[in-house]
Motif scaffolding. Structure first.
Motif, PDB file in Angstrom:
ATOM      1  N   ASP A  39     -43.878  42.779 -13.259  1.00 37.47           N
ATOM      2  CA  ASP A  39     -43.518  42.636 -11.846  1.00 37.47           C
ATOM      3  C   ASP A  39     -43.403  41.194 -11.330  1.00 37.47           C
ATOM      4  O   ASP A  39     -43.246  41.005 -10.129  1.00 37.47           O
ATOM      5  N   TYR A  40     -43.466  40.214 -12.200  1.00 33.19           N
ATOM      6  CA  TYR A  40     -43.492  38.824 -11.721  1.00 33.19           C
ATOM      7  C   TYR A  40     -42.500  37.952 -12.484  1.00 33.19           C
ATOM      8  O   TYR A  40     -42.874  37.128 -13.313  1.00 33.19           O
ATOM      9  N   PRO A  41     -41.199  38.100 -12.193  1.00 31.50           N
ATOM     10  CA  PRO A  41     -40.184  37.333 -12.923  1.00 31.50           C
ATOM     11  C   PRO A  41     -40.328  35.819 -12.741  1.00 31.50           C
ATOM     12  O   PRO A  41     -40.008  35.059 -13.648  1.00 31.50           O
ATOM     13  N   GLU A  42     -40.817  35.383 -11.576  1.00 30.60           N
ATOM     14  CA  GLU A  42     -40.989  33.940 -11.354  1.00 30.60           C
ATOM     15  C   GLU A  42     -42.050  33.380 -12.301  1.00 30.60           C
ATOM     16  O   GLU A  42     -41.905  32.292 -12.855  1.00 30.60           O
ATOM     17  N   LEU A  43     -43.128  34.121 -12.481  1.00 33.46           N
ATOM     18  CA  LEU A  43     -44.184  33.718 -13.394  1.00 33.46           C
ATOM     19  C   LEU A  43     -43.673  33.724 -14.832  1.00 33.46           C
ATOM     20  O   LEU A  43     -43.913  32.776 -15.590  1.00 33.46           O
ATOM     21  N   ASN A  44     -42.939  34.762 -15.197  1.00 30.58           N
ATOM     22  CA  ASN A  44     -42.364  34.831 -16.551  1.00 30.58           C
ATOM     23  C   ASN A  44     -41.460  33.641 -16.833  1.00 30.58           C
ATOM     24  O   ASN A  44     -41.470  33.090 -17.934  1.00 30.58           O
ATOM     25  N   LYS A  45     -40.673  33.262 -15.847  1.00 25.88           N
ATOM     26  CA  LYS A  45     -39.752  32.127 -16.022  1.00 25.88           C
ATOM     27  C   LYS A  45     -40.527  30.844 -16.337  1.00 25.88           C
ATOM     28  O   LYS A  45     -40.137  30.079 -17.214  1.00 25.88           O
ATOM     29  N   MET A  46     -41.638  30.627 -15.638  1.00 29.25           N
ATOM     30  CA  MET A  46     -42.465  29.437 -15.900  1.00 29.25           C
ATOM     31  C   MET A  46     -43.050  29.473 -17.312  1.00 29.25           C
ATOM     32  O   MET A  46     -43.050  28.467 -18.021  1.00 29.25           O
ATOM     33  N   TYR A 100     -54.511  37.473  -8.130  1.00 30.46           N
ATOM     34  CA  TYR A 100     -54.216  36.327  -8.989  1.00 30.46           C
ATOM     35  C   TYR A 100     -54.035  36.715 -10.453  1.00 30.46           C
ATOM     36  O   TYR A 100     -54.611  37.682 -10.930  1.00 30.46           O
ATOM     37  N   VAL A 101     -53.245  35.884 -11.133  1.00 31.91           N
ATOM     38  CA  VAL A 101     -53.177  35.881 -12.592  1.00 31.91           C
ATOM     39  C   VAL A 101     -53.462  34.446 -13.003  1.00 31.91           C
ATOM     40  O   VAL A 101     -52.872  33.500 -12.465  1.00 31.91           O
ATOM     41  N   SER A 102     -54.378  34.269 -13.945  1.00 36.48           N
ATOM     42  CA  SER A 102     -54.714  32.927 -14.414  1.00 36.48           C
ATOM     43  C   SER A 102     -54.779  32.946 -15.935  1.00 36.48           C
ATOM     44  O   SER A 102     -55.408  33.826 -16.525  1.00 36.48           O
ATOM     45  N   MET A 103     -54.091  31.978 -16.567  1.00 32.58           N
ATOM     46  CA  MET A 103     -54.001  31.938 -18.025  1.00 32.58           C
ATOM     47  C   MET A 103     -54.180  30.528 -18.544  1.00 32.58           C
ATOM     48  O   MET A 103     -53.769  29.564 -17.902  1.00 32.58           O
ATOM     49  N   LEU A 104     -54.775  30.445 -19.722  1.00 32.83           N
ATOM     50  CA  LEU A 104     -54.915  29.179 -20.428  1.00 32.83           C
ATOM     51  C   LEU A 104     -54.235  29.316 -21.781  1.00 32.83           C
ATOM     52  O   LEU A 104     -54.514  30.250 -22.537  1.00 32.83           O
ATOM     53  N   PHE A 105     -53.337  28.390 -22.069  1.00 29.67           N
ATOM     54  CA  PHE A 105     -52.609  28.367 -23.338  1.00 29.67           C
ATOM     55  C   PHE A 105     -53.066  27.165 -24.161  1.00 29.67           C
ATOM     56  O   PHE A 105     -53.286  26.078 -23.622  1.00 29.67           O
ATOM     57  N   THR A 106     -53.159  27.376 -25.463  1.00 32.17           N
ATOM     58  CA  THR A 106     -53.422  26.284 -26.398  1.00 32.17           C
ATOM     59  C   THR A 106     -52.186  26.111 -27.272  1.00 32.17           C
ATOM     60  O   THR A 106     -51.712  27.070 -27.885  1.00 32.17           O
ATOM     61  N   PHE A 107     -51.672  24.899 -27.295  1.00 25.25           N
ATOM     62  CA  PHE A 107     -50.538  24.531 -28.146  1.00 25.25           C
ATOM     63  C   PHE A 107     -51.087  23.702 -29.300  1.00 25.25           C
ATOM     64  O   PHE A 107     -51.818  22.741 -29.077  1.00 25.25           O
ATOM     65  N   TYR A 108     -50.738  24.086 -30.506  1.00 29.21           N
ATOM     66  CA  TYR A 108     -51.184  23.355 -31.689  1.00 29.21           C
ATOM     67  C   TYR A 108     -49.967  23.053 -32.546  1.00 29.21           C
ATOM     68  O   TYR A 108     -49.125  23.932 -32.778  1.00 29.21           O
ATOM     69  N   VAL A 123     -51.809  28.136 -16.093  1.00 26.28           N
ATOM     70  CA  VAL A 123     -51.096  28.492 -14.877  1.00 26.28           C
ATOM     71  C   VAL A 123     -51.947  29.522 -14.137  1.00 26.28           C
ATOM     72  O   VAL A 123     -52.477  30.453 -14.742  1.00 26.28           O
ATOM     73  N   THR A 124     -52.115  29.279 -12.856  1.00 25.21           N
ATOM     74  CA  THR A 124     -52.779  30.237 -11.974  1.00 25.21           C
ATOM     75  C   THR A 124     -51.760  30.591 -10.907  1.00 25.21           C
ATOM     76  O   THR A 124     -51.210  29.713 -10.238  1.00 25.21           O
ATOM     77  N   TYR A 125     -51.512  31.875 -10.789  1.00 24.21           N
ATOM     78  CA  TYR A 125     -50.406  32.377  -9.977  1.00 24.21           C
ATOM     79  C   TYR A 125     -50.928  33.311  -8.900  1.00 24.21           C
ATOM     80  O   TYR A 125     -51.701  34.238  -9.181  1.00 24.21           O
ATOM     81  N   ASP A 126     -50.507  33.068  -7.672  1.00 24.65           N
ATOM     82  CA  ASP A 126     -50.842  33.933  -6.542  1.00 24.65           C
ATOM     83  C   ASP A 126     -49.745  34.993  -6.450  1.00 24.65           C
ATOM     84  O   ASP A 126     -48.592  34.689  -6.125  1.00 24.65           O
ATOM     85  N   LYS A 127     -50.084  36.232  -6.740  1.00 23.55           N
ATOM     86  CA  LYS A 127     -49.100  37.312  -6.783  1.00 23.55           C
ATOM     87  C   LYS A 127     -48.535  37.640  -5.406  1.00 23.55           C
ATOM     88  O   LYS A 127     -47.383  38.041  -5.298  1.00 23.55           O
ATOM     89  N   LYS A 128     -49.319  37.460  -4.357  1.00 22.02           N
ATOM     90  CA  LYS A 128     -48.837  37.757  -3.006  1.00 22.02           C
ATOM     91  C   LYS A 128     -47.905  36.672  -2.493  1.00 22.02           C
ATOM     92  O   LYS A 128     -46.861  36.951  -1.916  1.00 22.02           O
ATOM     93  N   LYS A 129     -48.287  35.400  -2.713  1.00 21.12           N
ATOM     94  CA  LYS A 129     -47.459  34.286  -2.251  1.00 21.12           C
ATOM     95  C   LYS A 129     -46.343  33.941  -3.231  1.00 21.12           C
ATOM     96  O   LYS A 129     -45.458  33.157  -2.908  1.00 21.12           O
ATOM     97  N   LYS A 130     -46.446  34.484  -4.460  1.00 26.32           N
ATOM     98  CA  LYS A 130     -45.469  34.231  -5.527  1.00 26.32           C
ATOM     99  C   LYS A 130     -45.306  32.738  -5.797  1.00 26.32           C
ATOM    100  O   LYS A 130     -44.198  32.202  -5.830  1.00 26.32           O
ATOM    101  N   GLN A 131     -46.470  32.090  -6.006  1.00 26.96           N
ATOM    102  CA  GLN A 131     -46.467  30.650  -6.305  1.00 26.96           C
ATOM    103  C   GLN A 131     -47.663  30.283  -7.164  1.00 26.96           C
ATOM    104  O   GLN A 131     -48.655  31.001  -7.197  1.00 26.96           O
ATOM    105  N   THR A 132     -47.523  29.161  -7.872  1.00 26.18           N
ATOM    106  CA  THR A 132     -48.642  28.663  -8.663  1.00 26.18           C
ATOM    107  C   THR A 132     -49.620  27.937  -7.752  1.00 26.18           C
ATOM    108  O   THR A 132     -49.249  27.449  -6.677  1.00 26.18           O
ATOM    109  N   LEU A 133     -50.846  27.877  -8.214  1.00 28.52           N
ATOM    110  CA  LEU A 133     -51.903  27.255  -7.429  1.00 28.52           C
ATOM    111  C   LEU A 133     -52.564  26.139  -8.223  1.00 28.52           C
ATOM    112  O   LEU A 133     -52.688  26.217  -9.446  1.00 28.52           O
ATOM    113  N   SER A 134     -53.014  25.128  -7.503  1.00 27.58           N
ATOM    114  CA  SER A 134     -53.762  24.040  -8.121  1.00 27.58           C
ATOM    115  C   SER A 134     -55.248  24.373  -8.053  1.00 27.58           C
ATOM    116  O   SER A 134     -55.671  25.313  -7.372  1.00 27.58           O
TER     117      SER A 134
END
Length: 191
Positions: A39-46, A100-108, A123-134
């Protein structure tokens, strides 16, 4: 060969699938995994931009670089097999609730040196506001206040309260300074 796989997961009532890219060849080994949210294409795009977009280019570059290293190694009679370069991405932490959805990725990545390289991205994403958060958005605190809290804790735990250990104190002060880049990789569980 690239393999793609999807596993359905349910967290906090919202479904997502884990996408996977894997590649194994003489020159390149990879294992890339990332969530794709229904349900969150904006988040998927990021996520796709950060995790997947450069994958084909990186694979091509690593393969060419590996061939150069392999050729150089064998030019002086070395008969050992040149190990493949590696690129892995994992979603190490995924927290989701109603808001919220919050994820941590490790790149190696490893390109033939003494050790690989690790980078973190979150990335921490506010599902209601449809934006990332600091981190200041989710904590409701200024960078200075977050810095003060972290510095106090790190001086106690990493420097064991020894403020005469100038190397440790300087390291903590630099890493906990109130700069956005020092707090860019974080996760938030909504509490």
């Amino acid at each position: 060969m690239i393999a793609a796989f999807a596993a359905s997961c349910f967290a906090g009532g919202t479904s997502y699938i884990m996408e996977k890219l894997a590649d194994t060849s003489a020159s390149f080994v990879s294992d890339v995994e990332y969530p794709a949210f229904r349900d969150y294409p904006e988040l998927n795009k990021m996520i796709i931009h950060k995790v997947k977009d450069g994958y084909a280019t990186l694979k091509k570059q690593y393969s060419a670089d590996w061939k150069g290293m392999d050729s150089l190694r064998h030019s002086d009679g070395d008969t050992m097999v040149t190990p493949p370069f590696a690129y892995n991405v994992t979603c190490d932490s995924l927290s989701e609730n109603d808001r919220y959805v919050s994820m941590l990725f490790t790149f190696y990545d490893w390109t033939g040196g003494a050790h690989g390289n690790i980078a973190l991205w979150s990335v921490t994403y506010d599902k209601k506001k449809k934006q990332t958060l600091s981190i200041t958005d989710v904590a409701g605190l200024s960078l200075q206040k977050i810095s003060d809290i972290c510095r106090k804790n790190l001086l106690k735990t990493q420097c064991h309260g020894n403020l005469k250990d100038t190397a440790c104190v300087d390291w903590v002060k630099t890493g906990s300074a109130p700069k956005a880049e020092n707090y860019s990789a974080f996760t938030f569980n909504g509490k």
